[in-house]
Design an enzyme around this catalytic site. Structure first.
Site, PDB file in Angstrom:
ATOM      1  N   GLN A 135       0.831  -1.212   0.000  1.00 30.92           N
ATOM      2  CA  GLN A 135       0.000   0.000   0.000  1.00 30.92           C
ATOM      3  C   GLN A 135       0.867   1.265   0.000  1.00 30.92           C
ATOM      4  OE1 GLN A 135      -3.172   0.665  -0.405  1.00 30.92           O
ATOM      5  NE2 GLN A 135      -3.748  -1.478  -0.684  1.00 30.92           N
ATOM      6  N   SER A 136       1.945   1.247  -0.766  1.00 30.37           N
ATOM      7  CA  SER A 136       2.879   2.364  -0.800  1.00 30.37           C
ATOM      8  C   SER A 136       2.276   3.602  -1.456  1.00 30.37           C
ATOM      9  CB  SER A 136       4.117   1.918  -1.586  1.00 30.37           C
ATOM     10  OG  SER A 136       4.924   3.025  -1.910  1.00 30.37           O
ATOM     11  N   ASN A 137       2.294   4.722  -0.729  1.00 29.93           N
ATOM     12  CA  ASN A 137       1.889   5.996  -1.327  1.00 29.93           C
ATOM     13  C   ASN A 137       2.942   6.477  -2.311  1.00 29.93           C
ATOM     14  OD1 ASN A 137      -0.552   6.439   0.280  1.00 29.93           O
ATOM     15  ND2 ASN A 137       0.865   6.647   2.003  1.00 29.93           N
TER      16      ASN A 137
END
Ligand SMILES: *Cc1c(COP(=O)(O)O)cnc(C)c1O
Length: 354
Positions: free
Chosen positions: A81-83
């Site tokens: 879930q890397s921004n």
């Protein structure tokens, strides 16, 4: 004119922000807390590209570096879930680079939306090629392998590390500090405390160096770690400060000495929800209509609330919280927020009032 930031202006940068992000005061939250502490947020979640967030500041310098080297492809790594992955995809779309993201399962959280909703959905929508690697894979080594493949296809790839917190990416928050100082000058007010989440430490290191370069009290910074234990984060932050100061030809121990990190909000691990985070996200949403994220800003804001409620931030203070973005993460943690709030109305009830 001579500015302390002349050395920063000589470094390549791609413009991805439209201008300064706003600073807003949280009047309703202040009155709910009733502690006579002024609370402001710097809205780094409010940027026009790719749903915004702090990672875009780092990407201005990473993309600047990539373009200066003549690269036409960008390979980077992050958690599922890397921004940073999402905003890399958005920046590549805007600038016309091919984008590949290598996502590793950094978090032991297995809710329904975690693997394919939120940022993962947006990475793909924004045109990135997504490689989900199994646990235990060296994601950066995998990124270099992908770069080799791209080279064999005639591309010139740029490889950026985890979360964009390389010494180049961290320059984004030296620039962010300059922006904040200009806003303080305009308001005629210096904040007594500046509170932020820290993960891969680039945001914190950049702000600390930026404030030190302008002799603007980096001691005001208070970071809440959401990724590493305090000692590890301290070492990483000081290392990055050293690299930043070398690039900027700025010699001083002030920024490194000022590093303050609280590990009280980390909970069980990176990306694992805490009750205090859930309360902070709800309180902010329901008193101010603003959306924090479950992994970074929610935990750090919980820390700020704790410090105000317990007097560690005393009455009369004027606080600035850096709202770093990450809202798409809410959709990956649906069950954390959904459970007890929705009143399910039966279909017969729907017609009662008519
Ligand atoms: C990455 C990130 C942070 C932490 O920044 P670091 O520079 O990695 O410490 C904070 N908030 C959000 C929303 C992020 O995506």
């Amino acid at each position: 004119m001579n500015s302390p930031f002349d050395s920063l202006d000589r470094i390549a940068r791609a413009r991805l922000l439209d201008g300064p992000t706003p600073i807003q005061r949280l009047n309703r939250l202040e009155s709910v807390l009733g502690k006579d502490v002024a609370i402001h947020v710097k809205r780094d979640d409010l940027m026009s590209l790719g749903a915004g967030g702090s990672k875009l500041r780092k990407l201005e310098f990473l993309m600047g570096d990539a373009l200066a080297q003549g690269c036409d492809a960008f390979v980077t790594t992050g958690g599922l879930q890397s921004n940073h992955a999402r905003l890399s995809a958005a920046a590549c779309a805007r600038l016309g680079l091919k984008c590949e993201v290598v996502l590793a399962p950094m978090v032991r959280y297995h809710g329904d939306g975690y693997r394919d909703n939120g940022n993962v959905l947006l990475d793909k929508l924004l045109g990135a090629t997504v490689h989900e690697v199994p646990e235990g894979t060296d994601a950066l080594a995998f990124a270099h392998e992908r770069a080799a493949v791209l080279r064999s296809l005639g591309f010139k790839p740029y490889v950026a590390g985890l979360g964009g917190s390389t010494p180049v990416g961290a320059l984004g928050y030296v620039s962010g500090a300059r922006e904040l100082l200009a806003q303080e000058a305009e308001r005629g007010e210096a904040f007594s405390h500046i509170v932020l989440p820290t993960g891969s430490c680039g945001t914190h290191a950049g702000l600390s160096v930026g404030l030190a370069m302008a002799s603007a009290r980096p001691q005001r910074l208070q970071a809440f770690t959401v990724l590493s234990p305090r000692d590890v984060a301290m070492t990483k932050t000081r290392e990055l400060i050293g690299h930043l100061q070398a690039q900027l030809e700025f010699a001083s121990s002030e920024a490194a000495d000022a590093v303050r990190i609280d590990e009280g909000q980390l909970g069980d691990d990176y990306g694992i929800p805490t009750d205090a985070m859930r309360e902070a996200v709800r309180l902010m949403a329901q008193t101010e209509g603003l959306l924090l994220d479950p992994v970074y800003s929610g935990k750090a804001f919980a820390g700020l609330l704790h410090d105000i409620r317990h007097g560690a931030i005393p009455p009369g203070s004027s606080v600035l919280f850096i709202m770093t973005g990450g809202m798409p993460g809410l959709f990956a943690y649906r069950e954390v927020f959904d459970a007890d709030q929705v009143r399910r109305t039966s279909s017969s009830m729907l017609y009662l009032d008519r």
